[in-house]
Design an enzyme around this catalytic site. Structure first.
Site, PDB file in Angstrom:
ATOM      1  N   SER A 133       0.845  -1.255   0.062  1.00 23.92           N
ATOM      2  CA  SER A 133       0.013  -0.058   0.114  1.00 23.92           C
ATOM      3  C   SER A 133       0.801   1.234   0.019  1.00 23.92           C
ATOM      4  O   SER A 133       1.785   1.224   0.654  1.00 23.92           O
ATOM      5  CB  SER A 133      -0.843  -0.031   1.130  1.00 23.92           C
ATOM      6  N   TYR A 157      -2.687  -0.902  11.009  1.00 18.45           N
ATOM      7  CA  TYR A 157      -2.730  -1.485   9.691  1.00 18.45           C
ATOM      8  C   TYR A 157      -1.473  -0.941   8.818  1.00 18.45           C
ATOM      9  O   TYR A 157      -0.877  -1.732   8.093  1.00 18.45           O
ATOM     10  CB  TYR A 157      -4.062  -0.805   8.887  1.00 18.45           C
ATOM     11  N   LYS A 161       1.672  -3.327   6.779  1.00 21.02           N
ATOM     12  CA  LYS A 161       2.112  -3.416   5.306  1.00 21.02           C
ATOM     13  C   LYS A 161       3.746  -3.207   5.575  1.00 21.02           C
ATOM     14  O   LYS A 161       4.475  -3.803   4.818  1.00 21.02           O
ATOM     15  CB  LYS A 161       1.538  -2.103   4.592  1.00 21.02           C
TER      16      LYS A 161
HETATM   17  C1  WQD Z   1      -9.607   9.500   0.753  1.00 23.50           C
HETATM   18  C2  WQD Z   1     -10.171  11.021   1.311  1.00 23.50           C
HETATM   19  C3  WQD Z   1     -10.525  11.508   3.276  1.00 23.50           C
HETATM   20  C4  WQD Z   1     -14.298   9.429   3.481  1.00 23.50           C
HETATM   21  C5  WQD Z   1      -7.228   4.304   2.675  1.00 23.50           C
HETATM   22  C6  WQD Z   1      -5.931   3.662   3.290  1.00 23.50           C
HETATM   23  C7  WQD Z   1      -4.954   3.406   1.970  1.00 23.50           C
HETATM   24  C8  WQD Z   1      -5.884   2.579   1.141  1.00 23.50           C
HETATM   25  C9  WQD Z   1      -6.984   3.179   0.500  1.00 23.50           C
HETATM   26  C10 WQD Z   1      -5.576   0.278   1.700  1.00 23.50           C
HETATM   27  C11 WQD Z   1      -9.448  11.527   2.306  1.00 23.50           C
HETATM   28  C12 WQD Z   1     -11.575  11.954   2.418  1.00 23.50           C
HETATM   29  C13 WQD Z   1     -13.118   9.986   3.030  1.00 23.50           C
HETATM   30  C14 WQD Z   1     -15.160  10.389   3.982  1.00 23.50           C
HETATM   31  C15 WQD Z   1     -13.662  12.216   3.340  1.00 23.50           C
HETATM   32  N1  WQD Z   1      -6.190   1.402   1.666  1.00 23.50           N
HETATM   33  N2  WQD Z   1     -12.807  11.337   3.108  1.00 23.50           N
HETATM   34  N3  WQD Z   1     -14.898  11.770   3.818  1.00 23.50           N
HETATM   35  O1  WQD Z   1      -7.658   7.431   3.370  1.00 23.50           O
HETATM   36  O2  WQD Z   1      -6.707   7.956   1.351  1.00 23.50           O
HETATM   37  O3  WQD Z   1      -6.492   5.632   2.059  1.00 23.50           O
HETATM   38  O4  WQD Z   1      -7.823   3.689   1.695  1.00 23.50           O
HETATM   39  O5  WQD Z   1      -4.516   0.003   1.232  1.00 23.50           O
HETATM   40  O6  WQD Z   1      -4.077   2.465   2.555  1.00 23.50           O
HETATM   41  O7  WQD Z   1      -5.181   4.759   3.724  1.00 23.50           O
HETATM   42  O8  WQD Z   1      -8.642   6.635   1.361  1.00 23.50           O
HETATM   43  O9  WQD Z   1     -11.002   6.759   0.691  1.00 23.50           O
HETATM   44  O10 WQD Z   1     -10.403   6.864   3.242  1.00 23.50           O
HETATM   45  O11 WQD Z   1      -9.786   8.843   1.959  1.00 23.50           O
HETATM   46  O12 WQD Z   1     -13.540  13.362   3.296  1.00 23.50           O
HETATM   47  O13 WQD Z   1     -16.440  10.044   4.447  1.00 23.50           O
HETATM   48  O14 WQD Z   1     -11.134  11.281   1.230  1.00 23.50           O
HETATM   49  O15 WQD Z   1     -10.142  12.438   4.194  1.00 23.50           O
HETATM   50  O16 WQD Z   1      -8.687  12.682   2.101  1.00 23.50           O
HETATM   51  P1  WQD Z   1      -7.290   6.876   2.240  1.00 23.50           P
HETATM   52  P2  WQD Z   1     -10.083   7.181   1.703  1.00 23.50           P
END
Ligand code: WQD
Length: 339
Positions: A133, A157, A161
């Protein structure tokens, strides 16, 4: 760079094959002419994606309900089949849950990997593709490249990784002429197969942005909270590198052609940066739907910017993301409408 064994049809074991990325990779493997055996302990999925895979490909999935930490069950499976390679997805991946249940995450994510590697060695299976990741890069303000130093994780988590990558580097160094290990660092997988027949199968309220958007659009959830709009970005919201899950799946097919012993690391990314507000607007323009949202507080652990360069995968594996964010939004909306 040799590229040969898995250019021809091969028998591939996919662990975690009932999950979102695993199921999409199985479709791409079958379409590339490979034979697939899928295992999953169904702790985070129901197994219903196997039906979708069969409908898409016309092939029933050779599925076994097995926990990748179960050494006896894995040994029996490796005695039943002659695997040419293993793609290892089976792991817990919810950041918030990992902070509440760190021991479960370390037991499962590290234990399944070491058990799998022991069984692979015992059965002389040397090619492993590992689902890593972008989280290992930590906070970067420029496009990540594979030579960057790994940064301390922000969650158990993320540490799993980092630890799993280190386990595999140590394993490769202990037997360099045997192991052929590829670490694939995913950025943000989104979208679904265009059929709308496979996708995120979890019953939980999604933590990730795009599945949350589609549930608000269809009326299952009331409103999206945008986690902060005061970051140092073009519109104050976080920038991510959203990659269509089918592009990600095809990256695994390309990684199978990596024939050289050793350990190889590649980013699987689109190379595009998209803010949260741009993602909302992009979804709305791709689907004609409206997404209700409010601006809330920042989420602990969020990095303002996470994007990757996939130049190395393009140069060495001949792989490049092909699909647009708009296609991903249309495909994910189709999956949501089918639920
Ligand atoms: C994306 C953006 C949130 C939800 C995670 C893991 C990463 C990978 C992908 C496994 C961020 C914003 C989100 C919401 C929001 N997983 N957001 N409101 O955190 O970049 O990555 O998932 O490998 O390892 O860290 O993905 O989709 O959670 O967030 O504003 O209800 O959307 O703050 O900026 P993230 P995400």
């Amino acid at each position: 760079m040799n590229t040969q064994p898995q250019n021809k049809p091969a028998t591939i074991l996919v662990t975690g094959g009932s999950g979102y990325i695993g199921s999409h990779t199985i479709v791409s493997l079958i379409e590339a002419g490979h034979s697939v055996v899928s295992i999953d302990n169904l702790s985070k999925s129901t197994g219903r994606l196997n039906d979708g895979i069969a409908q898409i490909t016309g092939h029933d999935v050779d599925f076994h309900e097995i926990d990748a930490s179960d050494e006896d069950a894995l040994n029996a499976l490796f005695s039943q089949y002659s695997f040419d390679a293993v793609i290892h997805f089976a792991a817990y991946k919810a950041i918030d849950e990992s902070t509440k249940k760190p021991l479960d995450y370390y037991d499962n994510n590290l234990g399944s990997l070491t058990t799998l590697c022991r069984v692979m060695r015992a059965h002389d299976v040397s090619q492993l593709i590992f689902s890593s990741s972008a989280t290992v890069y930590g906070d970067q303000n420029t496009a990540c490249v594979e030579t960057m130093d790994i940064q301390p994780a922000m969650s158990p988590y993320g540490w799993t990784k980092i630890f799993c990558e280190q386990i595999l580097r140590d394993l490769s160094a202990s037997d360099p002429d045997f192991w052929n290990i590829t670490l694939l660092r995913y950025f943000n997988p989104v979208g679904n197969h265009p059929s709308g027949l496979i996708g995120e199968d979890s019953p939980d309220v999604p933590a990730n942005l795009v599945p949350y958007i589609t549930k608000v659009a269809i009326g299952e959830l009331e409103s999206l909270t945008v986690f902060g709009d005061s970051y140092d970005t073009v519109d104050g919201t976080c920038v991510r590198d959203y990659i269509h899950v089918t592009d990600l799946a095809e990256g695994h097919i390309a990684a199978l052609t990596q024939a050289d012993p050793g350990i190889h690391t590649y980013n699987l990314s689109s190379g595009r940066g998209t803010t949260v507000l741009q993602a909302i607007k992009g979804f709305e323009s791709a689907t004609g739907q409206t997404v209700t949202y409010t601006i809330g507080h920042k989420r602990d652990g969020d990095t303002p910017y996470s994007c990757g360069s996939a130049k190395k995968a393009e140069q060495e594996l001949g792989w490049k993301a092909q699909r647009t964010f708009t296609e991903a939004m249309r495909d994910q909306w189709k999956w949501q409408q089918n639920q």
